[in-house]
Design an enzyme around this catalytic site. Structure first.
Site, PDB file in Angstrom:
ATOM      1  N   ARG A   9     -29.132  15.479  14.183  1.00  0.00           N
ATOM      2  CA  ARG A   9     -30.089  14.690  14.951  1.00  0.00           C
ATOM      3  C   ARG A   9     -31.415  15.413  15.155  1.00  0.00           C
ATOM      4  O   ARG A   9     -32.342  14.876  15.739  1.00  0.00           O
ATOM      5  CB  ARG A   9     -29.508  14.374  16.340  1.00  0.00           C
ATOM      6  N   LYS A  62     -35.761  11.970  -3.334  1.00  0.00           N
ATOM      7  CA  LYS A  62     -34.943  13.191  -3.350  1.00  0.00           C
ATOM      8  C   LYS A  62     -35.836  14.411  -3.589  1.00  0.00           C
ATOM      9  O   LYS A  62     -35.746  15.411  -2.909  1.00  0.00           O
ATOM     10  CB  LYS A  62     -33.881  13.156  -4.456  1.00  0.00           C
ATOM     11  N   TRP A 113     -35.295  17.120  18.129  1.00  0.00           N
ATOM     12  CA  TRP A 113     -36.208  16.750  17.041  1.00  0.00           C
ATOM     13  C   TRP A 113     -37.478  16.298  17.751  1.00  0.00           C
ATOM     14  O   TRP A 113     -37.473  15.278  18.459  1.00  0.00           O
ATOM     15  CB  TRP A 113     -35.624  15.618  16.205  1.00  0.00           C
ATOM     16  N   HIS A 126     -52.411  -0.468 -13.790  1.00  0.00           N
ATOM     17  CA  HIS A 126     -53.297  -1.215 -12.907  1.00  0.00           C
ATOM     18  C   HIS A 126     -53.974  -0.304 -11.888  1.00  0.00           C
ATOM     19  O   HIS A 126     -54.425  -0.770 -10.842  1.00  0.00           O
ATOM     20  CB  HIS A 126     -52.514  -2.339 -12.217  1.00  0.00           C
ATOM     21  N   ASN A 184     -32.154  12.950  26.169  1.00  0.00           N
ATOM     22  CA  ASN A 184     -32.579  12.276  24.936  1.00  0.00           C
ATOM     23  C   ASN A 184     -33.361  11.040  25.339  1.00  0.00           C
ATOM     24  O   ASN A 184     -32.938  10.323  26.236  1.00  0.00           O
ATOM     25  CB  ASN A 184     -31.374  11.789  24.127  1.00  0.00           C
ATOM     26  N   GLY A 185     -34.438  10.772  24.632  1.00  0.00           N
ATOM     27  CA  GLY A 185     -35.182   9.551  24.908  1.00  0.00           C
ATOM     28  C   GLY A 185     -36.571   9.841  25.422  1.00  0.00           C
ATOM     29  O   GLY A 185     -37.054  10.969  25.350  1.00  0.00           O
ATOM     30  N   GLU A 190     -35.478   6.322  -5.524  1.00  0.00           N
ATOM     31  CA  GLU A 190     -34.543   7.274  -4.924  1.00  0.00           C
ATOM     32  C   GLU A 190     -34.761   8.677  -5.513  1.00  0.00           C
ATOM     33  O   GLU A 190     -34.747   9.678  -4.785  1.00  0.00           O
ATOM     34  CB  GLU A 190     -33.096   6.792  -5.129  1.00  0.00           C
ATOM     35  N   CYS A 239     -32.287  13.529  18.830  1.00  0.00           N
ATOM     36  CA  CYS A 239     -31.820  14.716  19.542  1.00  0.00           C
ATOM     37  C   CYS A 239     -30.331  14.577  19.897  1.00  0.00           C
ATOM     38  O   CYS A 239     -29.777  13.491  19.852  1.00  0.00           O
ATOM     39  CB  CYS A 239     -32.574  15.021  20.839  1.00  0.00           C
ATOM     40  N   GLU A 266     -38.257  15.089  -0.535  1.00  0.00           N
ATOM     41  CA  GLU A 266     -37.697  15.563   0.735  1.00  0.00           C
ATOM     42  C   GLU A 266     -37.145  16.981   0.659  1.00  0.00           C
ATOM     43  O   GLU A 266     -37.224  17.710   1.628  1.00  0.00           O
ATOM     44  CB  GLU A 266     -36.688  14.575   1.339  1.00  0.00           C
ATOM     45  N   LYS A 326     -30.998  14.444   9.884  1.00  0.00           N
ATOM     46  CA  LYS A 326     -30.028  13.676   9.107  1.00  0.00           C
ATOM     47  C   LYS A 326     -30.005  12.223   9.558  1.00  0.00           C
ATOM     48  O   LYS A 326     -29.862  11.321   8.759  1.00  0.00           O
ATOM     49  CB  LYS A 326     -28.644  14.308   9.266  1.00  0.00           C
TER      50      LYS A 326
HETATM   51  C1  AGP Z   1     -32.354  10.257   2.343  1.00  0.00           C
HETATM   52  O1  AGP Z   1     -32.053  11.381   1.644  1.00  0.00           O
HETATM   53  C2  AGP Z   1     -32.752  10.387   3.709  1.00  0.00           C
HETATM   54  N1  AGP Z   1     -32.674  11.598   4.280  1.00  0.00           N
HETATM   55  C3  AGP Z   1     -33.133   9.157   4.471  1.00  0.00           C
HETATM   56  O2  AGP Z   1     -34.042   8.442   3.722  1.00  0.00           O
HETATM   57  C4  AGP Z   1     -31.961   8.235   4.897  1.00  0.00           C
HETATM   58  O3  AGP Z   1     -31.414   7.616   3.779  1.00  0.00           O
HETATM   59  C5  AGP Z   1     -32.487   7.210   5.910  1.00  0.00           C
HETATM   60  O4  AGP Z   1     -33.021   7.874   7.006  1.00  0.00           O
HETATM   61  C6  AGP Z   1     -31.441   6.232   6.337  1.00  0.00           C
HETATM   62  O5  AGP Z   1     -30.392   6.856   6.985  1.00  0.00           O
HETATM   63  P1  AGP Z   1     -29.031   6.129   7.243  1.00  0.00           P
HETATM   64  O6  AGP Z   1     -28.442   5.815   5.905  1.00  0.00           O
HETATM   65  O7  AGP Z   1     -28.213   7.089   8.024  1.00  0.00           O
HETATM   66  O8  AGP Z   1     -29.330   4.871   7.995  1.00  0.00           O
END
Ligand code: AGP
Length: 620
Positions: free
Chosen positions: A61, A497, A107, A516, A131-132, A493, A33, A500, A615
């Site tokens: 956040r 992508k 969040w 397997h 926050n928290g 990765e 947040c 998400e 983010k």
């Molecule tokens: C990737 O697209 C993400 N949204 C997520 O996995 C991100 O890489 C992860 O939360 C780590 O974040 P940071 O690099 O800011 O530590």
């Protein structure tokens, strides 16, 4: 448990509580947040645009709900809405004159993302954003109910507001109430307060959750991080745990345990937040397109010795930690360092690392990777590593972020501000740093990277190929990404992508592992994205491609020119031009990013702000 304790660490600044034989326990870092606050001398100013602007910069956040509180003709108004900040913006009259206000973007962790649960909350004379998590809020609530306080939400924040109000009524002094609050409330909190009795100042409390004060002439700010206020000032004060403060427009007093303390005003030297799509439809697309330039600048600057990388060969053990894409970049680093430098590397998910048994000592190097530099699990991993005497190196994008400040050495990835939740350019810059680290000043090899930006650009331009593949994938429910060794790391990765931003389920598999068990899920039409860059194992992966093809999967083959893979076992094919073998991950990721982007676009998803995500993941 107590009988197993062997030492008590005194590093209170790092919140290290107890070292046991098995592991180290940290106080929770709960900092999801965003908080913004503003106070000015100009009575006729409208604070709402300033609060909104700050909230937009903190939206990374969380964007489940948002709210503001501000003084409006001698009374505090609260406006809040669920959903992203634009929803709040629509409900606000930006013309209202006011000299003081606070805002919050949430969040959801405890309680749904509803308007009722969003901040600010008000009780008695106190209006607060927080926050928290107040861990003992139920006991406190019980006590406060007996003192005739009633509550309209289920949040711990409303309880915090009531407790501060109660303590203020008891002592008649807000500052004493804040100090008492710190003694009574357990958990993590950054709190900003407007008190009905004081219209010329904000109050704040901070414990285990970041909060800074932005300093300017005749106006001051509070925020969860520095970039949120950089448009207004680059001078800031970092609050330490258990600090509380009163912030006037022209004066700031910081206290700890009833004593006024001296504070340092820092100068921010990092980048300002640039929030502009520059004509692109989405930030993610803009950031994908920025990659060739970022990579070019880093290579040029490295060759000109404008930055140097540490010698990592002197350590007996290297552990790379990160979360999500940063972890995936770390996996690539593991392959490259092991192959080129002959040092065994383990790569760990930070949220696991922080609670597992560790074998670290002064000869260990822990490399923490993070775009934001604020990821709680990665930050905790750094703190634990330092407590175990390991050397810590951060590969971080956001300058002066918490991880950048915490590590012994930091390498900045210089990818610029990344806005899209799905990382692209910061990930690529992390991967490049590992390539450079693993090439260890081998200038002739590093020079071969010079063609990389152009080749990345060439791949970016093949947009029609990605659109075609995306229109095939968009209606599928599941798909697989397969590859071996470094391609497997890139597959992870690629899979993340797609998941998400397009909400299609996918799994990354080491190609040889499919048979397997998971191959049972392959049926007619199942999409399998097969990655083949390494010519030494191309034939092996080809066998696995044939296995899925034999079960009528549809194969999207992304293959290096160099692997010489002669096969008709594909339905779609992207060829990667030749480059130094260490650099293939940076070519391979381009089609994967763009296919995911095109799929998400066709499915009309919220590409820059996917549902349920933020983010920067600052809760554990
Ligand atoms: C990737 O697209 C993400 N949204 C997520 O996995 C991100 O890489 C992860 O939360 C780590 O974040 P940071 O690099 O800011 O530590």
């Amino acid at each position: 448990m107590l009988s197993r304790l062997v030492a008590v660490n005194t590093l209170t600044k790092n919140k290290i509580k107890i070292i046991t034989k098995e592991c180290i326990y940290l106080e929770k870092e709960i900092i999801m947040c965003g908080i913004i606050g503003y106070v000015t001398k100009e009575k006729t100013k409208t604070v709402i645009p300033i609060l909104l602007d700050g909230l937009k910069k903190l939206e990374y956040r969380g964007y489940d709900s948002a709210g503001v509180a501000f003084l409006n003709e001698n009374k505090v108004d609260i406006i809040k809405e669920s959903g992203p900040i634009v929803n709040l913006e629509k409900s606000l009259n930006k013309e209202i004159e006011s000299n003081i206000g606070i805002g919050h973007t949430r969040w959801a962790t405890h309680g749904k993302a509803t308007k009722e649960n969003s901040h600010p909350h008000r009780c008695g004379k106190m209006t607060i954003v927080h926050n928290g998590i107040i861990e003992n809020y139920l006991q406190l609530k019980d006590f406060l109910q007996k003192e005739n306080y009633s509550f309209i939400s289920d949040t711990d924040t409303e309880v915090a507001a009531a407790l501060i109000d109660y303590l203020y009524e008891e002592s008649g002094n807000v500052l004493d109430a804040l100090n008492d609050f710190i003694k009574k409330a357990k958990g993590a909190y950054a709190i900003a307060i407007i008190c009905d009795d004081f219209h010329d100042r904000l109050f704040v409390i901070k414990k285990a959750s970041p909060l800074i004060i932005g300093v300017n002439e005749n106006e001051n700010f509070i925020a969860s991080d520095v970039p949120a206020i950089l448009d207004k000032t680059n001078k800031y004060i970092i609050l330490e745990d258990k600090d509380y403060a009163e912030i006037y427009a022209d004066k700031i007093n910081v206290y700890r345990d009833k004593k006024k303390i001296k504070y340092k005003i820092n100068d921010f030297k990092g980048d300002k937040l640039l929030i502009d799509k520059q004509g692109y439809e989405h930030f993610m697309l803009k950031e994908i397109h920025e990659q060739p330039d970022i990579i070019k600048n880093l290579i040029d600057r490295y060759l000109k010795k404008e930055f140097i990388l540490p010698d990592i060969t002197k350590y007996q053990k290297i552990i790379v930690v990160g979360c999500g894409s940063a972890y995936h970049a770390g996996l690539i680093g593991k392959y490259l360092i092991e192959k080129n430098l002959n040092i065994e590397v383990s790569c760990e998910i930070a949220s696991e690392f922080r609670y597992k048994k560790l074998f670290l000592d002064k000869d260990s190097l822990v490399i923490a990777i993070s775009q934001s530099g604020e990821t709680a699990d990665t930050l905790a991993a750094v703190k634990i590593s330092k407590a175990c005497k390991a050397h810590t190196l951060g590969i971080v994008n956001v300058k002066e972020s918490s991880i950048a400040r915490e590590v012994d050495d930091v390498i900045y990835t210089e990818a610029g501000t990344e806005i899209a939740v799905a990382t692209t350019k910061a990930y690529s810059a992390q991967v490049l740093m590992f390539i450079l680290l693993s090439l260890e000043k081998n200038v002739s090899k590093i020079k071969k990277l010079k063609s990389l930006p152009l080749l990345m650009q060439k791949l970016i331009n093949q947009v029609d190929d990605y659109k075609r593949i995306a229109s095939y994938i968009q209606e599928k429910e599941h798909l697989f990404f397969i590859g071996r060794l470094i391609d497997y790391a890139v597959a992870m990765e690629g899979s993340l992508k797609l998941k998400e931003i397009s909400y299609i389920h996918s799994e990354a598999y080491a190609s040889g592992e499919l048979k397997h068990g998971t191959i049972s899920l392959i049926e007619k039409g199942t999409p399998v994205v097969a990655l083949v860059s390494d010519k030494s194992i191309a034939e092996k992966t080809l066998s696995n491609i044939k296995e899925v093809k034999a079960r009528d999967a549809n194969v999207v083959l992304i293959v290096s020119e160099e692997s010489n893979l002669i096969s008709d076992c594909y339905d779609y094919k992207i060829v990667l031009p030749s480059i130094l073998e260490e650099a293939y991950p940076l070519l391979m990721i381009i089609p994967l990013q763009l296919i995911s982007y095109e799929v998400a676009k066709l499915r009309k998803c919220s590409i820059d702000k996917p549902k349920n995500l933020a983010k920067s993941v600052t809760v554990e």
